[in-house]
Scaffold this motif. Structure first.
Motif, mmCIF file in Angstrom:
data_model
loop_
_atom_site.group_PDB
_atom_site.id
_atom_site.type_symbol
_atom_site.label_atom_id
_atom_site.label_comp_id
_atom_site.label_asym_id
_atom_site.label_seq_id
_atom_site.Cartn_x
_atom_site.Cartn_y
_atom_site.Cartn_z
ATOM 1 N N VAL A 74 0.830 -1.212 0.000
ATOM 2 C CA VAL A 74 0.000 0.000 0.000
ATOM 3 C C VAL A 74 0.864 1.261 0.000
ATOM 4 O O VAL A 74 1.842 1.354 0.733
ATOM 5 N N ILE A 114 0.355 5.462 0.490
ATOM 6 C CA ILE A 114 -0.633 6.481 0.879
ATOM 7 C C ILE A 114 0.109 7.766 1.210
ATOM 8 O O ILE A 114 1.231 7.724 1.725
ATOM 9 N N LEU A 117 -10.056 6.970 3.976
ATOM 10 C CA LEU A 117 -9.676 5.585 3.687
ATOM 11 C C LEU A 117 -10.948 4.774 3.930
ATOM 12 O O LEU A 117 -11.414 4.668 5.062
ATOM 13 N N LYS A 162 -8.203 -1.702 6.789
ATOM 14 C CA LYS A 162 -7.998 -0.267 7.058
ATOM 15 C C LYS A 162 -7.313 -0.039 8.408
ATOM 16 O O LYS A 162 -6.342 0.710 8.515
ATOM 17 N N ASN A 214 -9.190 7.195 -0.647
ATOM 18 C CA ASN A 214 -8.570 5.926 -1.028
ATOM 19 C C ASN A 214 -9.572 4.819 -0.717
ATOM 20 O O ASN A 214 -10.121 4.783 0.395
ATOM 21 N N MET A 221 -10.161 0.865 -0.140
ATOM 22 C CA MET A 221 -9.358 -0.307 0.203
ATOM 23 C C MET A 221 -10.211 -1.566 0.097
ATOM 24 O O MET A 221 -11.369 -1.583 0.513
ATOM 25 N N GLU A 267 -5.634 -4.131 -0.157
ATOM 26 C CA GLU A 267 -5.012 -3.289 -1.184
ATOM 27 C C GLU A 267 -5.820 -2.017 -1.390
ATOM 28 O O GLU A 267 -7.043 -2.028 -1.228
ATOM 29 N N ILE A 268 -5.117 -0.931 -1.766
ATOM 30 C CA ILE A 268 -5.845 0.269 -2.200
ATOM 31 C C ILE A 268 -6.160 0.054 -3.674
ATOM 32 O O ILE A 268 -5.246 -0.047 -4.497
ATOM 33 N N GLU A 311 -8.472 1.940 -5.530
ATOM 34 C CA GLU A 311 -8.770 3.169 -6.273
ATOM 35 C C GLU A 311 -8.466 4.364 -5.389
ATOM 36 O O GLU A 311 -8.676 4.315 -4.171
ATOM 37 N N ARG A 312 -7.946 5.429 -5.996
ATOM 38 C CA ARG A 312 -7.723 6.674 -5.251
ATOM 39 C C ARG A 312 -7.968 7.840 -6.198
ATOM 40 O O ARG A 312 -7.649 7.752 -7.393
ATOM 41 N N THR A 345 -15.628 0.133 -6.288
ATOM 42 C CA THR A 345 -16.080 1.469 -5.867
ATOM 43 C C THR A 345 -17.491 1.729 -6.392
ATOM 44 O O THR A 345 -18.346 2.261 -5.674
#
Ligand code: SF4
Length: 342
Positions: free
Chosen positions: A26, A28, A38, A46, A243, A245, A249-250, A252-253, A268
């Protein structure tokens, strides 16, 4: 310079059943003066991520990272003592369960006053005997730290702060206790406040008030905030960047508005479709089918593939890398094209 810069963070727990990869590679970033969200379902990793950043994961947990920097300083290279000082001074945390996060045996005002004596420049003795006396008798009510504690309670919207400061945590409602926790966290004058599900379990009106106060405090105290939540509505209301999660894993941001206007990752999109909308309460809510996978040795390359309506065979075999889809927007999905290739 970013306030917090994390790259390549991984956290694993080795168990008899196998390795739980709770956080997987990750990155950030949090800049000064911003609220970053998050978001993800419960079990997405998270809280483990933030505990890893803070150096609070205990054995058998194993944390590794290319980089974890706060104000340019590497947290990985710090001694335990220096890291404890960072946690006390530069980073504060508030949790979901405020009543149980406060000390039940001390008046709320005294707990905040104690923090102020430790972290702010007040003209009071902090000798051991003076501290022991305070623990037994409470702060002198004319002391500077006590007066500042009352001001902090006022600044987070506690009514009749002067008399409320003398209450014990069990005499506070959930909403008031959470405000007291915010006051306590900010009494350290941190650069970064990590707020882990700070409004979960509170009623909608109190939630909105606490989020408004977090935003106001950002301006007043110049504290950046990492807001961790399962609730997309909270992210939409409060944050400037978000972000998402999933399974460690992240995925999408993006700037928050862009994320809601143009969600790119199917997870998302599904999260947004499953979130009730205040402005259109009659809209149909689409729950996300299935559940977050068990993080022990996940057998498929894209962790979302068993739940994804767009999944094809390759999704189970090829691991998606983050794709730059423009406007500071990244999504880890094999079906999305990089901005230059459109
Ligand atoms: S890579 Fe495939 S399974 Fe994963 S989110 Fe994209 S479309 Fe869905």
């Amino acid at each position: 310079m970013s306030l917090l810069e994390v790259q390549g963070l991984k956290t694993a727990f080795h168990t008899a059943e196998g390795t739980v990869q709770a956080v997987d590679d990750v990155d950030i970033r949090i800049d000064p003066g911003e609220i970053v969200g998050l978001v993800g379902e419960s079990g997405s990793g998270k809280s483990v991520l933030t505990r890893s950043i803070m150096g609070l994961v205990e054995s058998p947990g194993e944390v590794s990272a290319e980089e974890i920097r706060l104000n340019g300083q590497s947290l990985q290279e710090m001694s335990d003592e220096d890291l404890r000082a960072v946690r006390g001074n530069s980073i504060s945390m508030i949790f979901q369960d405020p009543v149980n996060s406060l000390n039940p045996t001390l008046q709320v005002g005294e707990q905040i006053a104690e923090n102020i004596r430790l972290h702010q420049d007040v003209n009071e003795s902090v000798t051991l005997s003076a501290e022991v006396k305070r623990k037994i008798l409470g702060a002198a009510k004319n002391a500077e730290s006590w007066q500042r504690a009352i001001e902090m309670l006022e600044s987070v919207g506690i009514p009749e702060a002067e008399s409320r400061a003398q209450s014990y945590p069990h005499e506070f409602s959930g909403g008031m206790a959470q405000r007291a926790m915010v006051a306590m966290a900010l009494s350290c004058q941190p650069d970064l406040l990590i707020a882990d599900e700070p409004t979960t379990g509170l009623d909608v009106t109190i939630q909105a008030q606490i989020l408004d106060e977090l935003e106001a405090l950002l301006t007043e105290f110049d504290t950046s905030i990492l807001l961790i939540t399962h609730d997309l509505a909270v992210v939409a209301e409060t944050t400037t960047r978000a972000n998402v999660m999933y399974a460690g894993e992240i995925i999408e941001r993006a700037p928050t508005e862009e994320l809601f206007d143009n969600p790119a990752h199917p997870y998302t999109e599904a999260l947004i479709a499953s979130t009730p909308r205040l402005e259109n309460p009659d809209d149909r809510i689409e729950p996300i089918p299935g559940s977050v996978p068990d993080l022990i040795d996940i057998p498929y390359a894209c962790h979302f593939s068993p739940r994804c309506p767009e999944a094809t065979e390759e999704c189970f075999e090829l691991e998606p890398e983050p794709v730059d889809i423009g406007t500071n927007h990244e999504a880890s999905c094999l079906k999305r094209e990089p901005v230059g290739d459109l």
